[in-house]
Each structure stands twice: as C-alpha cells, then as structure tokens.
Design a protein around this motif. Structure first.
Motif, mmCIF file in Angstrom:
data_model
loop_
_atom_site.group_PDB
_atom_site.id
_atom_site.type_symbol
_atom_site.label_atom_id
_atom_site.label_comp_id
_atom_site.label_asym_id
_atom_site.label_seq_id
_atom_site.Cartn_x
_atom_site.Cartn_y
_atom_site.Cartn_z
ATOM 1 N N ARG A 1 0.821 -1.203 0.000
ATOM 2 C CA ARG A 1 0.000 0.000 0.000
ATOM 3 C C ARG A 1 0.863 1.265 0.000
ATOM 4 O O ARG A 1 0.561 2.225 -0.708
ATOM 5 C CB ARG A 1 -0.937 0.002 1.216
ATOM 6 C CG ARG A 1 -1.969 -1.129 1.179
ATOM 7 C CD ARG A 1 -2.868 -1.106 2.414
ATOM 8 N NE ARG A 1 -3.783 0.028 2.419
ATOM 9 C CZ ARG A 1 -4.960 0.053 1.819
ATOM 10 N NH1 ARG A 1 -5.378 -0.993 1.133
ATOM 11 N NH2 ARG A 1 -5.735 1.120 1.905
ATOM 12 N N ASP A 2 1.927 1.268 0.781
ATOM 13 C CA ASP A 2 2.793 2.444 0.807
ATOM 14 C C ASP A 2 3.460 2.671 -0.539
ATOM 15 O O ASP A 2 3.616 3.803 -0.988
ATOM 16 C CB ASP A 2 3.852 2.298 1.901
ATOM 17 C CG ASP A 2 3.247 2.342 3.296
ATOM 18 O OD1 ASP A 2 2.185 2.978 3.453
ATOM 19 O OD2 ASP A 2 3.827 1.748 4.227
ATOM 20 N N ARG B 1 0.995 4.282 -3.015
ATOM 21 C CA ARG B 1 0.742 5.703 -2.757
ATOM 22 C C ARG B 1 1.894 6.586 -3.230
ATOM 23 O O ARG B 1 1.706 7.767 -3.487
ATOM 24 C CB ARG B 1 0.480 5.927 -1.262
ATOM 25 C CG ARG B 1 -0.923 5.534 -0.811
ATOM 26 C CD ARG B 1 -1.196 6.091 0.563
ATOM 27 N NE ARG B 1 -0.380 5.450 1.565
ATOM 28 C CZ ARG B 1 -0.788 4.437 2.337
ATOM 29 N NH1 ARG B 1 -2.013 3.960 2.186
ATOM 30 N NH2 ARG B 1 -0.001 3.900 3.238
ATOM 31 N N SER C 1 -3.508 9.699 -3.391
ATOM 32 C CA SER C 1 -4.836 9.524 -2.784
ATOM 33 C C SER C 1 -5.548 8.287 -3.314
ATOM 34 O O SER C 1 -6.768 8.171 -3.161
ATOM 35 C CB SER C 1 -5.694 10.770 -3.059
ATOM 36 O OG SER C 1 -5.074 11.935 -2.579
ATOM 37 N N ASP D 1 -6.718 5.424 3.825
ATOM 38 C CA ASP D 1 -6.226 4.962 5.120
ATOM 39 C C ASP D 1 -6.406 6.090 6.115
ATOM 40 O O ASP D 1 -6.452 7.270 5.734
ATOM 41 C CB ASP D 1 -4.750 4.565 5.056
ATOM 42 C CG ASP D 1 -4.546 3.172 4.478
ATOM 43 O OD1 ASP D 1 -5.315 2.273 4.850
ATOM 44 O OD2 ASP D 1 -3.634 2.990 3.644
ATOM 45 N N ASP E 1 -5.435 7.382 10.336
ATOM 46 C CA ASP E 1 -4.698 7.185 11.581
ATOM 47 C C ASP E 1 -5.178 8.229 12.575
ATOM 48 O O ASP E 1 -5.368 9.398 12.213
ATOM 49 C CB ASP E 1 -3.188 7.315 11.350
ATOM 50 C CG ASP E 1 -2.402 7.023 12.621
ATOM 51 O OD1 ASP E 1 -2.846 6.171 13.407
ATOM 52 O OD2 ASP E 1 -1.344 7.660 12.834
ATOM 53 N N ASN F 1 -4.336 9.291 4.544
ATOM 54 C CA ASN F 1 -3.044 8.933 3.979
ATOM 55 C C ASN F 1 -2.405 10.081 3.198
ATOM 56 O O ASN F 1 -1.202 10.089 2.951
ATOM 57 C CB ASN F 1 -3.178 7.720 3.065
ATOM 58 C CG ASN F 1 -4.139 7.970 1.916
ATOM 59 O OD1 ASN F 1 -5.342 7.877 2.085
ATOM 60 N ND2 ASN F 1 -3.620 8.293 0.743
ATOM 61 N N ASN F 2 -3.221 11.085 2.827
ATOM 62 C CA ASN F 2 -2.670 12.239 2.116
ATOM 63 C C ASN F 2 -2.189 13.336 3.065
ATOM 64 O O ASN F 2 -1.761 14.402 2.622
ATOM 65 C CB ASN F 2 -3.702 12.812 1.150
ATOM 66 C CG ASN F 2 -4.987 13.246 1.846
ATOM 67 O OD1 ASN F 2 -5.104 13.169 3.070
ATOM 68 N ND2 ASN F 2 -5.957 13.687 1.069
#
Length: 741
Positions: free
Chosen positions: A224-225, A228, A253, A257, A259, A284-285
């Motif tokens: 996933r990383d 992105r 994007s 995700d 956090d 995540n952005n």
C-alpha cells in the motif's frame, strides 16, 4: 537591549523557597536553568522569512510576482540581507534558486513560468536565509503553488479513486474523465496505462473511454505504501496520425487509510488526573479527517465522547484509572469505523496544564497525582515560559499540595506561541505545554480609493492607513489585486504573514488551513487553535542539550550581501600571494577589485545584483596572469528535505482552477503551441572564410558567426555579447576580451 523579562512571582511561589532538596548533589538551581537558556537565546537569534505572492495559483506562461519579508526576535545584530527562494517540482527536484537582496529587511522578485521548463503540477516554494541553514529546515518558509497548463497540455483529466481493498488488499479503481484542450470529452478513445514507482512497475493495462470520455482503471499492487508513492501514466490515442496524448496522475490519494493519534496534555496520561487528551485524525494524504466516536475502558464502559473541532483535531477530558487501558472507537465521514489505543496510563506523575486563558491572564496549574505527591512532597520544581526566543517567565515552587496555580499576565508576553516547560530539581524537563498568547491588537489597515468606479485600464490611486495599537504607524507593504470571479480563493487556506510568523514558522509539521485560526477569530477558532497546539511538535531547541552545554554548531553567519570567494593559484598549484583580481558585471557597468591573502584566497563582499547577472573575474592585472588559475568556491545550499506541506498538492488542477484556466486559455488563445510537425525545405548555401583565398590562413577559428544570426539586429555590440561564446565585452573600455585569458 535587555531581553529577559523578570516577572513578579505570586505568593504561592514565595512560600516555597528554601526547601531542603537544594542540598542534594543532583540538583540544579533555577538560576542555572535560566542562565543557560538565556545564553542560548541571546547567541542564536531566530530569523523568519515570509513570502507574499500576488496570486494563490498560476498557469504556464504567467509571471509570478513576490515580495519577501525578514523578521527576527532580536535587532541588536546585523540581520541577513539575502533571502534564498527555491522552486521544486512534484518530485522535489530543484528547478530554480533565486537570491533576493534585502533592503530594510524587504526584497522582491519574480518568476516566469516558461512553457519550455514548467508544466502542469504542484510546485513547492521554499525560502530561507543562510543563518537559518544552521538550524532545522522544518522552520523554513514552505508553500505549495499549483500551476495549470493550457499551452502545452493537450490532455486534461478529472480523477477520483475508490479504494476497493478496504485497508486489506492493495486494490483501487481510478475513475477518469478525459478531455481535450478545449474541454471536449474524448469519447471512444483507446488508451494504455501503467502504474509505477520510479522505474519499478506496479500494474499496467489497456482501456477505452465511453461516449463522455470516462474510463475505469483497476490497479492492483503488493504494498500500500508503495502504491501511494507511485504515478499513473496514461497514453491516449490522439484520433489522428499525431502522437498519443500523455498524462501523469499522482497515486497519493489512490488508497484510503486513516490514523488517529492521541496527545495527553503535558505529555502523559496520569492515573487520577482529569485533563485534556487531544487527538488528531489524518488520512493517507496528510489532511485531517472529520471524526466522531467514544473512548471506552478495558471493560467497554464509555468514559468520554469525541468529535473533532477542525480538520480532525479536538480533545476529550476524562480521569484515567491506574491499571486500566483505554480505546477510542472512531467513525469517519465515509462510514468507516476503526479502533485506536490511547497511550498507556502511568501510575504516578506530574504535569503542567492550562486552566484558563482569558483576555488578561494565562492561568496554569502544576498538578500531581497522589502517588507522585506522596513520593515528592516538598521537592522543588521549576517552570519556564519562552515565546519566540524570548524568556518571559521563570519561577520555582515546592510541591506543598497536589495542585499549584500560576497566573501569568499576558501583557508580559509577545503575541505568539508560548512554550511552558516544567522541570524537576535535577534540571530534567518532565512536562511541556504550548499555548497561544494574544495581547496585541492586529494592525488595523484601511484602504481607500480616489474613485468609486473606474473604466477599463484606468489608473487607480489607493491610500493606505495603518494603525498599530491605536497609533498611526509607517511600514513596508505589498498589495495584490485580483478579480475574484477569475481567481477565486479560500482565505482560510492561505499562508498569510500573520499565520506564518505567529504560527507555522514556530511549529514542526504540516498545518492545514493555517489562516483559519486568524480569519475573523471567535471562541470556536481559539478552541481549535488550542487543540492544534496540543497535537503539534515544537522543538527549536532541547533543554536537555542546553543544560549539558551542547549548543548548535554555527556554519553560516548572517549574509550582508552576495559574496564570491575562491583561491588564485599558479599552474603548479602554488597560491598567489597579494594577487590582484577584478570582478566586473558588464551589463551593469560594475567593477570591483580585491587582493589575495597569504593563502591565495580572495573575497568579494557585499555584492548586490540580480540573480541572472553575468559576473566575470579576471587576474589580468598581474604580470604572469597567463600562468594563473582562478578557483571559485561553490555556494552551499541546504539539502532537499521532505515536507508535510505536500498535503496541499491539488490532484485535479483542471477542475479546481477551471475559471482561472479558462481565462488563461482566452488570454493565450493566439499562442497555442503547435504539435510536432515536419518541415521540408531545400538546404541553403553557407559561406565561410575558407571560400575567400585572401584569408585562407585563418582556418583554425574557435567560433563562427553566420550572417543570418545577426538578422534583425539593431545594435551590433549587444548582439555580439550574446552570440560570442567565451568573449566578454567591457563597456568602459569598449573592448572585447577572451574569457579564458
């Protein structure tokens, strides 16, 4: 100038002096902490740079105008007189560096988004001084400037991503609508696509747009990383014999995700103490996510409800229990729900908290739970407050009760972020809190015009009056005038001189919509600002390093002008002592000389010229100059750092800035760049000195200038300056010189 402000300690502190713990060997007096802190703050002034742009975004072909402002917390030294402004593309590759000379701490410049070098994308502007290079680059000025392109860009798109992996698998669907440069959908077009990170492939495939130019692309990966960090490359058939249309789309994007992080006030979640626990929800952005939820203990009992105040940030208040653990069950705007653990509960501890912040007082509390109080009753603790490198408050207290209240008059503090630090008697910092103090009214600026209405192109005369704390004051200002129907913008998203100098320049990390906290402030925005300070990092210096006498190393001093230095040597490498050198700037008729020292080194100081000027240094004044070599020292620049401000990148530039790009298209409608064409023509005869016998002996020319290169030339001297490689023209002597000599 005495920058240390001595405050009157209240009786609650006076009754606590003289405790027995002073006799212990491991104690450090409050005076020692103050003296060492003051030594650092006096020796290392804080410079801040702000850059004011004439617009929030641009198009290729535009000219960006800007003005730089330099401030410092101290003015008893010579501030920097040069600001560096850098431009980086989306890959954080350096595009251009500009040196901006300052006069009275103000400078100005401009940048042309040349269609040969600039394409559509998000460009990062970074500004700093050489003195600021001694410290963390996180405190440099940073701003993301989106740039659209209606000149070169023949393929426009609008994209949305749907994360189909739901946080488990690496699968996303990109829904893309493709349009031509006129905004017409590209229906029924075949395309090839590939997703990759650098040169490493992730996935690829083919597709066809529907009647309105839409296409769905399913992308799968393994990490996933990695996805992105990748790019989606499109190659769309042009519909003719012309080359395919190309586009590059960021996958930042592509996956969803979230956090959620928790930050107890003062640093720790202490059993038996009820205080604020701030939270920050980000996607995540890097942007904030609106959340709602609850905090439950180990048994599932709800102890608090949570809801963000602004951009995913807020706080809850509850009393944690020893031996218990707490979890936040959070629901996001898109309906997704997740659980996040709060920091562990410590059984004993002490903390500094902000109780109240009204218009006149900043009320603090030093609070300890029962186990900590029983173990440390009567011991000394210190509290120190500093704002923008100015030590504003220092006091000592003995722990006689669980709670010690401190009232700080706000009028003793500069406006800005105050760092409140609690120390043990050993000098170890054990708790910290940031608070925003506002005790000075913002400048009241009144702008008046000489008429109410104007015709097109008519001169507008403006009058500006500035009032500072009810007193008319002078200053240096910059004004940008735009048509909001063509350049719409959001005030909250702007990086203003107020939000920069008072907020973002003192905080580490990304601050989303910084001007929100200063744009028509009210109680809700003050509460949101407090939540921001509870979650944001502040580390201009470390008290642990200060008490250990570890001070920052200084490699660069405040520049007083542009400098050029180097070494003059003979061909055998021996330095030339007392050798003369002449620096000239032909296009400005500027000349300056200097002599080398005993090591052959030379230095031209305090030069002021535009960044694009051509500078020539020669040693022809020396008898044996043909046997000399001039070595110029390279200029040192800071490394390219990563920044959270990439969260301000705009994905769909064509859509978001459609009004502005439409206006730009109309403005440049006569300057559309043609696609590549093949031109067929017969060769023209060329002539050289070899065709003339009378000069046939000149067959070893280093450089030739054909007559067609001088067509349309109105001034032969000026044309030859640009056409002659390796030749320098001296306007004073009106002679040409060979540069290599």
């Amino acid at each position: 100038m005495n920058r240390f402000v001595t405050l009157v300690c209240y009786s609650i502190f006076f009754c606590c002096f003289g405790v027995k713990s002073f006799a212990q060997q491991d104690t450090v007096s409050v005076n020692t902490v103050v003296e060492k802190t003051q030594k650092l703050l006096d020796a290392y002034p804080i410079e801040k740079v702000h850059v004011h742009f004439d617009k929030p975004y641009y198009a290729v072909g535009d000219t960006l105008w800007f003005k730089t402002y330099l401030t410092s917390n101290m003015y008893n030294y010579d501030l920097s007189k040069v600001v560096y402004v850098e431009v980086m593309n989306e890959k954080d590759s350096l595009m251009q560096t500009m040196r901006i000379p300052l006069t009275d701490r103000v400078g100005e410049g401009h940048l042309v988004f040349d269609q040969e070098w600039y394409t559509q994308g998000n460009y990062r502007f970074r500004a700093y001084t050489k003195w600021m290079m001694n410290f963390d680059p996180a405190y440099f000025f940073n701003k993301i400037v989106p740039v659209g392109d209606v000149l070169n860009n023949a393929l426009h798109y609008e994209v949305t991503f749907n994360d189909e992996g739901k946080g488990k698998n690496v699968r996303t669907q990109a829904v893309i609508q493709l349009k031509d440069r006129e905004g017409k959908p590209l229906g029924g077009r075949k395309l090839n696509w590939s997703a990759q990170v650098g040169w490493d492939p992730i996935d690829d495939g083919k597709g066809t747009t529907d009647a309105v130019g839409n296409v769905r692309i399913n992308i799968s990966g393994k990490d996933r990383d990695q996805l992105r960090e990748g790019k989606l490359y499109l190659s769309v058939e042009s519909g003719s014999s012309a080359p395919p249309l190309l586009a590059t789309i960021s996958l930042q994007s592509a996956l969803w995700d979230a956090d959620v992080q928790f930050f107890p006030e003062g640093g720790e979640l202490i059993a038996g103490l009820s205080k604020k626990v701030a939270f920050k929800a980000i996607g995540n952005n890097g942007r904030g996510l609106s959340v709602k939820g609850s905090v439950v203990d180990r048994k599932g009992t709800e102890v608090a409800t949570l809801s963000d105040l602004h951009k995913g940030m807020g706080y809850v208040t509850f009393m944690p229990e020893a031996g218990n653990a707490y979890t936040a069950n959070v629901t996001f705007e898109n309906g997704e729900s997740q659980s996040f653990s709060l920091p562990p509960v410590v059984e004993q501890g002490i903390s500094v908290t902000v109780v109240n912040s009204d218009t006149a007082q900043l009320q603090l509390a030093i609070v300890a739970n029962e186990p900590f109080f029983a173990a440390n009753q009567g011991k000394a603790f210190y509290i120190i407050a500093q704002t923008n490198g100015i030590l504003c408050y220092a006091a000592q207290a003995a722990l006689r009760n669980n709670t010690v209240l401190v009232n700080l008059p706000k009028n003793r503090f500069p406006t800005g972020i105050t760092q409140l630090t609690l120390f043990a008697s050993s000098g170890k910092p054990i708790s910290e809190r940031l608070a925003f103090v506002e005790n000075v009214k913002p400048l009241a600026i009144t702008v008046t015009s000489d008429q109410k209405e104007y015709t097109a192109k008519q001169l507008v005369k403006l009058g500006i009056q500035t009032v500072n704390n009810d007193t008319t004051t002078v200053g240096n200002y910059s004004v940008a005038v735009v048509d909001e129907s063509k350049v719409p913008y959001d005030d909250n998203k702007e990086t203003t001189i107020l939000s920069n100098l008072l907020l973002t320049s003192d905080l580490k990390g990304y601050v989303e919509e910084p001007n929100y906290y200063f744009n028509q402030t009210d109680e809700q925005k003050r509460e949101a600002l407090d939540a921001l300070l509870l979650t944001q990092g502040y580390r201009r210096f470390s008290y642990t390093d200060i008490l250990a006498d570890h001070y920052p190393e200084v490699h660069f001093f405040p520049e007083q002008g542009i400098e050029i230095s180097g070494v003059l040597r003979l061909n055998n490498g021996k330095p030339v002592v007392n050798g003369g050198l002449l620096l000239s700037i032909p296009d400005r008729s500027f000349r300056k000389d200097t002599y080398t020292d005993e090591n052959g080194r030379f230095l031209f100081q305090d030069l002021v010229f535009t960044d694009s000027s051509r500078v020539t240094i020669n040693a022809r004044g020396n008898d044996n100059y043909r046997d000399m070599v001039i070595n110029v020292d390279p200029t040192q620049y800071p490394g390219i750092d990563t920044t959270g401000y990439r969260a301000d990148n705009v994905l769909n530039i064509d859509e978001v800035f459609a009004p502005y790009l439409t206006n730009s298209r109309n403005e440049y409608r006569t300057s559309i760049v043609l696609e590549e064409v093949e031109v067929t023509a017969s060769s023209r005869p060329t002539f050289s000195h070899k065709d003339y016998s009378s000069i046939s002996g000149l067959g070893m020319a280093d450089h030739q200038i054909m007559g067609d290169r001088l067509q349309g030339c109105n001034n032969l001297i000026m044309c030859l300056q640009t056409a002659l490689t390796g030749i320098t023209y001296d306007s004073q002597s009106q002679l040409f010189y060979i540069t290599r000599d």
